[in-house]
Design a protein around this motif. Structure first.
Motif, PDB file in Angstrom:
ATOM      1  N   GLY A  13      -6.456 -66.322  65.705  1.00  0.00           N
ATOM      2  CA  GLY A  13      -6.098 -66.014  64.322  1.00  0.00           C
ATOM      3  C   GLY A  13      -6.380 -64.575  63.929  1.00  0.00           C
ATOM      4  N   ILE A  14      -7.481 -63.994  64.422  1.00  0.00           N
ATOM      5  CA  ILE A  14      -7.818 -62.618  64.018  1.00  0.00           C
ATOM      6  C   ILE A  14      -6.909 -61.590  64.691  1.00  0.00           C
ATOM      7  N   ARG A  15      -6.097 -62.035  65.652  1.00  0.00           N
ATOM      8  CA  ARG A  15      -5.124 -61.133  66.297  1.00  0.00           C
ATOM      9  C   ARG A  15      -3.725 -61.288  65.711  1.00  0.00           C
ATOM     10  N   SER A  16      -3.607 -62.170  64.708  1.00  0.00           N
ATOM     11  CA  SER A  16      -2.293 -62.459  64.126  1.00  0.00           C
ATOM     12  C   SER A  16      -1.735 -61.244  63.379  1.00  0.00           C
ATOM     13  N   ASN A  17      -0.437 -61.112  63.389  1.00  0.00           N
ATOM     14  CA  ASN A  17       0.239 -60.059  62.625  1.00  0.00           C
ATOM     15  C   ASN A  17       0.395 -60.434  61.157  1.00  0.00           C
ATOM     16  N   ASN A  18       0.209 -61.719  60.861  1.00  0.00           N
ATOM     17  CA  ASN A  18       0.254 -62.191  59.486  1.00  0.00           C
ATOM     18  C   ASN A  18      -1.087 -61.865  58.825  1.00  0.00           C
ATOM     19  N   LEU A  19      -1.067 -60.988  57.840  1.00  0.00           N
ATOM     20  CA  LEU A  19      -2.319 -60.532  57.236  1.00  0.00           C
ATOM     21  C   LEU A  19      -3.085 -61.657  56.556  1.00  0.00           C
ATOM     22  N   LYS A  30      -4.806 -63.586  59.279  1.00  0.00           N
ATOM     23  CA  LYS A  30      -5.868 -62.751  59.826  1.00  0.00           C
ATOM     24  C   LYS A  30      -7.076 -62.719  58.892  1.00  0.00           C
ATOM     25  N   ALA A  31      -6.811 -62.559  57.600  1.00  0.00           N
ATOM     26  CA  ALA A  31      -7.905 -62.507  56.622  1.00  0.00           C
ATOM     27  C   ALA A  31      -8.645 -63.832  56.557  1.00  0.00           C
ATOM     28  N   ASP A  32      -7.894 -64.953  56.529  1.00  0.00           N
ATOM     29  CA  ASP A  32      -8.530 -66.276  56.475  1.00  0.00           C
ATOM     30  C   ASP A  32      -9.345 -66.547  57.729  1.00  0.00           C
ATOM     31  N   SER A  33      -8.836 -66.136  58.881  1.00  0.00           N
ATOM     32  CA  SER A  33      -9.548 -66.354  60.143  1.00  0.00           C
ATOM     33  C   SER A  33     -10.851 -65.540  60.178  1.00  0.00           C
ATOM     34  N   LEU A  34     -10.788 -64.311  59.713  1.00  0.00           N
ATOM     35  CA  LEU A  34     -11.991 -63.475  59.700  1.00  0.00           C
ATOM     36  C   LEU A  34     -13.027 -63.987  58.703  1.00  0.00           C
ATOM     37  N   GLN A  74     -12.566 -57.771  70.187  1.00  0.00           N
ATOM     38  CA  GLN A  74     -11.474 -57.809  69.218  1.00  0.00           C
ATOM     39  C   GLN A  74     -11.916 -57.253  67.863  1.00  0.00           C
ATOM     40  N   LEU A  75     -13.168 -57.555  67.477  1.00  0.00           N
ATOM     41  CA  LEU A  75     -13.701 -57.010  66.221  1.00  0.00           C
ATOM     42  C   LEU A  75     -13.843 -55.492  66.320  1.00  0.00           C
ATOM     43  N   PHE A  76     -14.276 -55.002  67.493  1.00  0.00           N
ATOM     44  CA  PHE A  76     -14.373 -53.557  67.694  1.00  0.00           C
ATOM     45  C   PHE A  76     -13.015 -52.886  67.493  1.00  0.00           C
ATOM     46  N   LEU A  77     -11.966 -53.516  68.030  1.00  0.00           N
ATOM     47  CA  LEU A  77     -10.625 -52.934  67.927  1.00  0.00           C
ATOM     48  C   LEU A  77     -10.165 -52.848  66.478  1.00  0.00           C
ATOM     49  N   ILE A  78     -10.455 -53.897  65.707  1.00  0.00           N
ATOM     50  CA  ILE A  78     -10.054 -53.888  64.289  1.00  0.00           C
ATOM     51  C   ILE A  78     -10.684 -52.700  63.572  1.00  0.00           C
ATOM     52  N   VAL A  79     -11.970 -52.448  63.869  1.00  0.00           N
ATOM     53  CA  VAL A  79     -12.675 -51.345  63.220  1.00  0.00           C
ATOM     54  C   VAL A  79     -12.193 -49.998  63.752  1.00  0.00           C
ATOM     55  N   ILE A 129     -10.185 -57.512  54.609  1.00  0.00           N
ATOM     56  CA  ILE A 129     -10.162 -57.754  56.055  1.00  0.00           C
ATOM     57  C   ILE A 129     -11.288 -56.988  56.741  1.00  0.00           C
ATOM     58  N   LEU A 130     -11.481 -55.734  56.370  1.00  0.00           N
ATOM     59  CA  LEU A 130     -12.539 -54.930  56.983  1.00  0.00           C
ATOM     60  C   LEU A 130     -13.918 -55.494  56.632  1.00  0.00           C
ATOM     61  N   ALA A 131     -14.106 -55.920  55.392  1.00  0.00           N
ATOM     62  CA  ALA A 131     -15.395 -56.480  54.980  1.00  0.00           C
ATOM     63  C   ALA A 131     -15.723 -57.748  55.762  1.00  0.00           C
ATOM     64  N   HIS A 132     -14.726 -58.647  55.929  1.00  0.00           N
ATOM     65  CA  HIS A 132     -14.953 -59.871  56.703  1.00  0.00           C
ATOM     66  C   HIS A 132     -15.239 -59.540  58.175  1.00  0.00           C
ATOM     67  N   THR A 133     -14.577 -58.523  58.703  1.00  0.00           N
ATOM     68  CA  THR A 133     -14.805 -58.111  60.095  1.00  0.00           C
ATOM     69  C   THR A 133     -16.236 -57.649  60.304  1.00  0.00           C
ATOM     70  N   LEU A 134     -16.722 -56.785  59.401  1.00  0.00           N
ATOM     71  CA  LEU A 134     -18.086 -56.270  59.526  1.00  0.00           C
ATOM     72  C   LEU A 134     -19.119 -57.379  59.308  1.00  0.00           C
ATOM     73  N   LYS A 135     -18.822 -58.297  58.386  1.00  0.00           N
ATOM     74  CA  LYS A 135     -19.733 -59.415  58.144  1.00  0.00           C
ATOM     75  C   LYS A 135     -19.831 -60.301  59.387  1.00  0.00           C
ATOM     76  N   ALA A 136     -18.692 -60.618  59.992  1.00  0.00           N
ATOM     77  CA  ALA A 136     -18.683 -61.435  61.209  1.00  0.00           C
ATOM     78  C   ALA A 136     -19.438 -60.735  62.334  1.00  0.00           C
ATOM     79  N   PHE A 137     -19.220 -59.431  62.463  1.00  0.00           N
ATOM     80  CA  PHE A 137     -19.915 -58.657  63.500  1.00  0.00           C
ATOM     81  C   PHE A 137     -21.430 -58.731  63.302  1.00  0.00           C
TER      82      PHE A 137
END
Length: 550
Positions: A74-80, A83-87, A111-116, A125-133
């Motif tokens: 889900g976090i690799r999806s092109n659908n924003l 992607k946001a819900d998955s993160l 994958q999280l590194f790549l997003i950042v 999306i960025l906030a959820h990525t950093l929180k998950a990390f």
């Protein structure tokens, strides 16, 4: 598909069995697991199933490995939206160690590194990525030293960029905070890239944010004055908040006045205008430039500046620097009557007996900074905070307003002259510290108590403490019956040594009589205090022995 059940931790029901999925006609039972409904929604595993308590609500849900696979996709999806819900769900589930391990095993961190690093996603999306990390790194499966330079550079950039989303900056600061202790190179990198000024800006933003939401009033009402007693941990948090807030004053405390700053010069001139507003300001058409300058110099002298021809020089010393100017301006604007009274009252005295407002304000500001430990690092364990700190929006300034008036009051009580300035300041400092030690709950109570602690009371307290110290240090000489003259004691017992402990011969010589006669040496071993005491008194204080001999 989630189905709830209540767990009974007794007997066979304590055993959590995946084959419950088969009772509900679900295929691939290994793809399902039980999970707590409340709290952190931890998965039930072989290692923690014995911790299930009676009444715990569980649900049957997708197993950690299946959920990790689904979210990794889900976090690799092109659908924003996907992607946001998955993160968002990833950030929530990553607190569970079982799920975290499954996700990391799928190379999810990469994958999280790549997003950042790509920097294409911002905001939610960025906030959820950093929180998950952050949640994944909490489990210590991966070392902080493995982070790439590109990733660290992005995190540093989020911290340094003005206007960045607040949640992103908060998470970025947390990441850097966790990086710093892990290795010396990372510490040096963060130290070099994130300047102290930038961190202070963030701190000021945080305090402004808390102020906008009336956090002080909330703490004062719901924590300090709560019905339940405060725990040690909460006391430490309040101490830290107080220390951080007071340390925001450090920058101005260490900044000298800039004589070329128009804004600072205007603030300095406002002190003169506020004190002597009733006196007409000479206009250009009335007086010459030299005449106007002469008036200004005279008024700055009345204000108590030492360099009254160039008062900015008095504020060149840092500390207290600009903080002293801020305090004077605050006092003049918020307590105009008290300010005018202080200045005009002293300007009408003889030059030798006037209490200089500016000099007093500068030195008092420095004393308050030292008493309140402004600019000092927070203790890791301290719990001491001032209750009255959380009862006032402008605590330091309001405290100054009370103490500067105390300085004038004490000056008059001591009938001080300019030569006594340091002595007066020492007494004022003692008045403040003694009152703070009583832990007043409000500034009003502090004001009442500190003003009651006048100079005469300070002298009395000093005398009492000195007598108590002498009593503690004094060496008892002897106790014996009878009351012969002291000179006869000396002649009758030529071998008596006051400093020694062998007084048995004297005791034997003086047996008899109904009263106890007691002697005690002064702390300097130069004076012998003596007199009658009642039977049963073991160690009378030195002041109760009326006679003395040297």
């Amino acid at each position: 598909m989630d189905r709830g059940t209540a767990a009974d931790a007794t007997g066979e029901a304590r055993r959590v069995r995946i084959d419950e999925a088969m009772e509900w006609n679900l295929g691939n039972a290994e793809h399902y697991a039980l999970q707590y409904v409340d709290g952190q929604q931890t998965y039930i595993t072989e290692s923690n199933r014995a911790e299930i308590k009676n009444g715990s609500i569980l649900r049957l849900t997708t197993s950690p490995d299946q959920e990790a696979e689904r979210l990794h996709s889900g976090i690799r999806s092109n659908n924003l939206d996907v992607k946001a819900d998955s993160l968002k769900k990833l950030a929530n589930l990553s607190r569970d160690i079982t799920f975290a391990q499954e996700f990391i095993n799928r190379n999810g961190l990469k994958q999280l590194f790549l997003i950042v690093e790509e920097g294409n996603d911002i905001g939610e999306i960025l906030a959820h990525t950093l929180k998950a990390f952050m949640e994944l790194m909490e489990h210590d499966f991966v070392s902080w030293e493995t982070l790439s330079r590109a990733f660290i550079g992005k995190i540093v950039g989020y911290v340094k960029t003005s206007g960045m989303d607040a949640s992103v900056q908060q998470l970025s600061l947390s990441i850097l905070e966790n990086m710093v202790p892990s290795s010396r190179p990372l510490f040096e990198l963060v130290k070099r890239e994130v300047t102290l000024d930038r961190l202070l800006t963030h701190l000021q933003d945080i305090m402004d944010y808390l102020g906008q939401r009336n956090i002080r009033q909330f703490i004062h009402k719901n924590i300090i004055h709560a019905s339940e007693p405060m725990g040690d941990e909460m006391a430490h948090y309040l101490y830290v908040l107080q220390s951080i807030t007071l340390n925001l004053l450090e920058q101005k405390m260490r900044t000298p006045m800039d004589p070329y700053s128009q804004e600072q010069r205007e603030r300095l001139q406002s002190l003169r205008h506020s004190a002597f507003e009733s006196e007409n300001e000479p206009s250009a058409g009335t007086f010459s430039t030299e005449r106007r300058r002469s008036v200004c110099v005279k008024e700055f002298r009345k204000l108590g500046f030492q360099n009254y021809s160039n008062p900015a020089e008095d504020l060149q010393h840092a500390p207290p620097g600009l903080l002293a100017l801020d305090n004077m301006v605050y006092f003049s604007r918020c307590c105009p009557s008290a300010y005018s009274r202080f200045v005009l009252e002293n300007s009408s005295r003889d030059d030798k007996h006037e209490c200089p407002f500016a000099r007093s304000s500068i030195q008092l500001t420095l004393a308050l900074c030292e008493i309140l430990h402004v600019g000092e690092p927070c203790s890791e364990t301290a719990q001491a905070f001032y209750l009255m700190f959380f009862g006032q929006d402008h605590f330091f300034e309001e405290l100054f307003c009370i103490c500067i008036q105390l300085q004038n009051k004490t000056w008059k009580e001591m009938r001080a002259t300019q030569e006594d300035f340091d002595k007066v300041l020492q007494v004022v400092r003692e008045q403040i510290t003694r009152t703070l030690s009583l832990k007043p709950t409000s500034l009003e109570l502090f004001k009442t108590r500190v003003n009651a602690l006048n100079y005469s009371e300070i002298l009395r307290l000093r005398q009492t403490e000195r007598m108590h110290q002498e009593e503690t240090l004094a060496v008892p000489v002897l106790g014996c019956r009878g009351s012969p003259p002291l000179c006869e004691l000396g002649s009758g017992v030529p071998d008596l040594s006051i400093r020694g402990g062998g007084l048995q011969s004297l005791l034997r010589a003086l047996q008899g009589g109904d009263k106890l006669w007691f002697c005690r040496l002064s702390p300097n071993h130069k004076v012998l205090h003596y007199g009658d005491v009642e039977p049963g008194v073991q160690s009378p204080p030195i002041e109760s022995l009326p006679e003395k001999s040297t």
